[in-house]
Design a protein around this motif. Structure first.
Motif, PDB file in Angstrom:
ATOM      1  N   ILE A   1      88.246  47.593  21.767  1.00 41.39           N
ATOM      2  CA  ILE A   1      88.224  46.691  20.616  1.00 41.39           C
ATOM      3  C   ILE A   1      87.315  45.499  20.914  1.00 41.39           C
ATOM      4  CG2 ILE A   1      89.600  45.108  19.221  1.00 41.39           C
ATOM      5  CD1 ILE A   1      92.002  46.930  19.683  1.00 41.39           C
ATOM      6  N   ASP A   2      86.469  45.158  19.958  1.00 40.66           N
ATOM      7  CA  ASP A   2      85.626  43.966  20.103  1.00 40.66           C
ATOM      8  C   ASP A   2      86.334  42.775  19.466  1.00 40.66           C
ATOM      9  OD1 ASP A   2      83.612  42.176  20.515  1.00 40.66           O
ATOM     10  OD2 ASP A   2      82.350  42.904  18.869  1.00 40.66           O
ATOM     11  N   ARG A   3      86.281  42.681  18.132  1.00 42.88           N
ATOM     12  CA  ARG A   3      87.004  41.619  17.424  1.00 42.88           C
ATOM     13  C   ARG A   3      88.323  42.186  16.906  1.00 42.88           C
ATOM     14  NH1 ARG A   3      85.215  40.078  12.935  1.00 42.88           N
ATOM     15  NH2 ARG A   3      85.688  37.853  12.945  1.00 42.88           N
ATOM     16  N   PHE A   4      89.335  41.346  16.811  1.00 46.13           N
ATOM     17  CA  PHE A   4      90.663  41.826  16.441  1.00 46.13           C
ATOM     18  C   PHE A   4      91.482  40.707  15.812  1.00 46.13           C
ATOM     19  CE2 PHE A   4      90.677  40.241  20.745  1.00 46.13           C
ATOM     20  CZ  PHE A   4      91.757  39.388  20.764  1.00 46.13           C
ATOM     21  N   ALA A   5      92.560  41.102  15.154  1.00 42.78           N
ATOM     22  CA  ALA A   5      93.626  40.187  14.742  1.00 42.78           C
ATOM     23  C   ALA A   5      94.826  40.465  15.626  1.00 42.78           C
ATOM     24  CB  ALA A   5      93.988  40.401  13.282  1.00 42.78           C
ATOM     25  N   MET A   6      95.618  39.443  15.876  1.00 41.76           N
ATOM     26  CA  MET A   6      96.790  39.611  16.731  1.00 41.76           C
ATOM     27  C   MET A   6      97.981  38.926  16.079  1.00 41.76           C
ATOM     28  SD  MET A   6      97.128  38.878  20.858  1.00 41.76           S
ATOM     29  CE  MET A   6      96.006  40.221  21.251  1.00 41.76           C
ATOM     30  N   ALA A   7      99.132  39.601  16.110  1.00 36.04           N
ATOM     31  CA  ALA A   7     100.372  39.040  15.575  1.00 36.04           C
ATOM     32  C   ALA A   7     101.433  39.084  16.657  1.00 36.04           C
ATOM     33  CB  ALA A   7     100.835  39.828  14.345  1.00 36.04           C
ATOM     34  N   GLY A   8     102.086  37.952  16.895  1.00 37.06           N
ATOM     35  CA  GLY A   8     103.099  37.888  17.939  1.00 37.06           C
ATOM     36  C   GLY A   8     104.396  37.292  17.429  1.00 37.06           C
ATOM     37  N   SER A   9     105.501  37.848  17.896  1.00 36.88           N
ATOM     38  CA  SER A   9     106.831  37.369  17.526  1.00 36.88           C
ATOM     39  C   SER A   9     107.486  36.659  18.693  1.00 36.88           C
ATOM     40  CB  SER A   9     107.699  38.564  17.106  1.00 36.88           C
ATOM     41  OG  SER A   9     109.065  38.207  17.046  1.00 36.88           O
ATOM     42  N   SER A  10     108.007  35.445  18.445  1.00 39.25           N
ATOM     43  CA  SER A  10     108.769  34.710  19.448  1.00 39.25           C
ATOM     44  C   SER A  10     107.928  34.499  20.718  1.00 39.25           C
ATOM     45  CB  SER A  10     110.084  35.456  19.729  1.00 39.25           C
ATOM     46  OG  SER A  10     111.001  34.651  20.409  1.00 39.25           O
ATOM     47  N   PHE A  11     108.409  34.952  21.876  1.00 42.68           N
ATOM     48  CA  PHE A  11     107.604  34.879  23.109  1.00 42.68           C
ATOM     49  C   PHE A  11     106.279  35.594  22.923  1.00 42.68           C
ATOM     50  CE2 PHE A  11     106.810  37.244  27.226  1.00 42.68           C
ATOM     51  CZ  PHE A  11     106.200  36.192  27.885  1.00 42.68           C
ATOM     52  N   GLY A  12     106.266  36.654  22.134  1.00 42.50           N
ATOM     53  CA  GLY A  12     105.023  37.372  21.862  1.00 42.50           C
ATOM     54  C   GLY A  12     103.992  36.512  21.163  1.00 42.50           C
ATOM     55  N   ALA A  13     104.436  35.531  20.364  1.00 42.76           N
ATOM     56  CA  ALA A  13     103.500  34.615  19.716  1.00 42.76           C
ATOM     57  C   ALA A  13     102.839  33.702  20.740  1.00 42.76           C
ATOM     58  CB  ALA A  13     104.223  33.790  18.658  1.00 42.76           C
ATOM     59  N   LEU A  14     103.616  33.270  21.735  1.00 43.75           N
ATOM     60  CA  LEU A  14     103.034  32.466  22.816  1.00 43.75           C
ATOM     61  C   LEU A  14     102.012  33.287  23.591  1.00 43.75           C
ATOM     62  CD1 LEU A  14     102.869  29.988  24.668  1.00 43.75           C
ATOM     63  CD2 LEU A  14     104.875  30.872  25.896  1.00 43.75           C
ATOM     64  N   VAL A  15     102.365  34.519  23.930  1.00 44.90           N
ATOM     65  CA  VAL A  15     101.442  35.392  24.666  1.00 44.90           C
ATOM     66  C   VAL A  15     100.187  35.658  23.832  1.00 44.90           C
ATOM     67  CG1 VAL A  15     101.147  37.694  25.667  1.00 44.90           C
ATOM     68  CG2 VAL A  15     103.286  36.446  26.019  1.00 44.90           C
ATOM     69  N   ALA A  16     100.370  35.922  22.533  1.00 38.77           N
ATOM     70  CA  ALA A  16      99.224  36.160  21.657  1.00 38.77           C
ATOM     71  C   ALA A  16      98.324  34.932  21.584  1.00 38.77           C
ATOM     72  CB  ALA A  16      99.710  36.544  20.259  1.00 38.77           C
ATOM     73  N   SER A  17      98.910  33.747  21.472  1.00 39.51           N
ATOM     74  CA  SER A  17      98.127  32.514  21.390  1.00 39.51           C
ATOM     75  C   SER A  17      97.317  32.295  22.661  1.00 39.51           C
ATOM     76  CB  SER A  17      99.042  31.314  21.138  1.00 39.51           C
ATOM     77  OG  SER A  17      99.719  31.433  19.910  1.00 39.51           O
ATOM     78  N   LEU A  18      97.958  32.480  23.803  1.00 36.36           N
ATOM     79  CA  LEU A  18      97.251  32.308  25.077  1.00 36.36           C
ATOM     80  C   LEU A  18      96.135  33.333  25.230  1.00 36.36           C
ATOM     81  CD1 LEU A  18     100.371  31.657  27.347  1.00 36.36           C
ATOM     82  CD2 LEU A  18      98.562  29.999  26.842  1.00 36.36           C
ATOM     83  N   THR A  19      96.391  34.562  24.794  1.00 43.51           N
ATOM     84  CA  THR A  19      95.366  35.600  24.860  1.00 43.51           C
ATOM     85  C   THR A  19      94.177  35.234  23.975  1.00 43.51           C
ATOM     86  OG1 THR A  19      97.074  37.276  25.249  1.00 43.51           O
ATOM     87  CG2 THR A  19      94.917  38.066  24.537  1.00 43.51           C
ATOM     88  N   CYS A  20      94.464  34.755  22.788  1.00 41.62           N
ATOM     89  CA  CYS A  20      93.388  34.373  21.876  1.00 41.62           C
ATOM     90  C   CYS A  20      92.585  33.193  22.411  1.00 41.62           C
ATOM     91  CB  CYS A  20      93.963  34.041  20.500  1.00 41.62           C
ATOM     92  SG  CYS A  20      94.550  35.494  19.591  1.00 41.62           S
ATOM     93  N   LEU A  21      93.245  32.253  23.061  1.00 43.47           N
ATOM     94  CA  LEU A  21      92.520  31.134  23.665  1.00 43.47           C
ATOM     95  C   LEU A  21      91.569  31.634  24.748  1.00 43.47           C
ATOM     96  CD1 LEU A  21      95.324  28.414  23.934  1.00 43.47           C
ATOM     97  CD2 LEU A  21      93.255  28.295  22.527  1.00 43.47           C
ATOM     98  N   GLU A  22      92.000  32.625  25.512  1.00 40.66           N
ATOM     99  CA  GLU A  22      91.150  33.151  26.579  1.00 40.66           C
ATOM    100  C   GLU A  22      89.987  33.983  26.036  1.00 40.66           C
ATOM    101  OE1 GLU A  22      92.592  34.857  30.083  1.00 40.66           O
ATOM    102  OE2 GLU A  22      94.248  33.433  30.366  1.00 40.66           O
ATOM    103  N   LEU A  23      90.221  34.729  24.955  1.00 46.30           N
ATOM    104  CA  LEU A  23      89.197  35.638  24.455  1.00 46.30           C
ATOM    105  C   LEU A  23      88.313  35.008  23.375  1.00 46.30           C
ATOM    106  CD1 LEU A  23      91.123  39.026  24.397  1.00 46.30           C
ATOM    107  CD2 LEU A  23      89.570  38.130  26.127  1.00 46.30           C
ATOM    108  N   GLY A  24      88.621  33.795  22.986  1.00 45.59           N
ATOM    109  CA  GLY A  24      87.736  33.022  22.126  1.00 45.59           C
ATOM    110  C   GLY A  24      87.389  33.698  20.814  1.00 45.59           C
ATOM    111  N   PRO A  25      86.085  33.782  20.468  1.00 47.25           N
ATOM    112  CA  PRO A  25      85.670  34.274  19.148  1.00 47.25           C
ATOM    113  C   PRO A  25      86.002  35.733  18.879  1.00 47.25           C
ATOM    114  CG  PRO A  25      83.769  33.940  20.581  1.00 47.25           C
ATOM    115  CD  PRO A  25      84.941  33.325  21.273  1.00 47.25           C
TER     116      PRO A  25
END
Length: 270
Positions: free
Chosen positions: A81-105
């Protein structure tokens, strides 16, 4: 390592969606959402490390967030996958947010669901996480159908909705070797890093610049809706939906509303 994959592989113009479940849950938690969300895009729903039917491994002193972020990044590369959308629930939202911060655009859109670990200050986290641990351990120590049903309704608004579709799956996943120890280590690690800016996003929400959809329950016993609204206001481009008569799991408690909101949000991608 296990994940669910659904959708139209030829939908090249639609962002693929990665679904990230919460602590103590599994990919099965999205059973009421996968088909609807995969109508016009590819959807991937993995087990986090040490969850569902995926093997666990020792944290080895690293924060649980790092273990799961590295896991998601490796899966994204594996899926090509190159570009993507991510949805996280509860702790998964924290993990998703951190992942998105690392992978940027590469992180084009983000959906955050019922997440105290994302929207509450660190000082609030210890009591919330101890409650999560207590709710989960009884089912981990004795993963009977009744224990799992009791766990499933613990954070619901509707105490009659036992999420019956996944009870048998949960019996299998919670009975896997080392689950209790791994979950306890995860919660203790989250408490230990509750005020560590490297593994929190509450004070970095303004750095999540992609369009973001926030969905939370008005009756969520963990993610206070007023705090969710307050913190979400720091996001650069955000829609907030607080669902009435809904607890901690909007995706399973109100799946039709949830699926419609997410599909409409993802459909806004140009």
């Amino acid at each position: 390592m296990r994940w669910y994959q659904a959708g139209n592989e030829n939908a090249q113009n639609a962002l693929p969606l990665v679904l990230v479940h919460g602590a103590g849950a599994s990919a099965d938690t999205w059973i009421r959402n996968l088909e609807a969300l995969a109508l016009d895009r590819m959807v991937y729903a993995p087990d986090l490390v040490g969850h569902g039917l995926s093997d666990g491994k020792a944290h080895k002193g690293q924060p649980p967030q790092q273990l799961q972020v590295d896991h998601l990044k490796a899966l994204i590369e594996h899926w090509g996958i190159d570009r993507f959308a991510m949805a996280g629930s509860s702790f998964g939202a924290l993990v998703a947010s951190l992942t998105c911060l690392e992978l940027g655009p590469r992180s084009a859109r983000l959906v955050l669901i019922g997440s105290a670990s994302t929207f509450h200050p660190g000082l609030d986290q210890a009591d919330i996480l101890q409650g999560v641990l207590k709710n989960q351990l009884s089912a981990l120590h004795s993963p009977t159908p009744d224990a799992i049903r009791k766990r499933n309704v613990g954070s619901n608004f509707d105490k009659n909705d036992t999420f019956e579709e996944i009870v048998v799956c949960q019996m299998s996943s919670l009975a896997m070797p080392g689950r209790s120890e791994f979950f306890t280590e995860t919660i203790n690690g989250l408490i230990a890093t509750a005020n560590d800016p490297n593994w929190r996003v509450h004070d970095r929400l303004d750095q999540l610049t992609m369009p973001t959809l926030v969905i939370s329950g008005q009756d969520d016993p963990r993610a206070d809706p007023d705090q969710v609204r307050k913190s979400a206001s720091k996001l650069a481009d955000c829609q907030v939906h607080i669902l009435p008569r809904c607890g901690h799991k909007p995706f399973s408690e109100q799946p039709d509303v949830f699926n419609t909101l997410v599909a409409q949000f993802l459909g806004q991608e140009s």
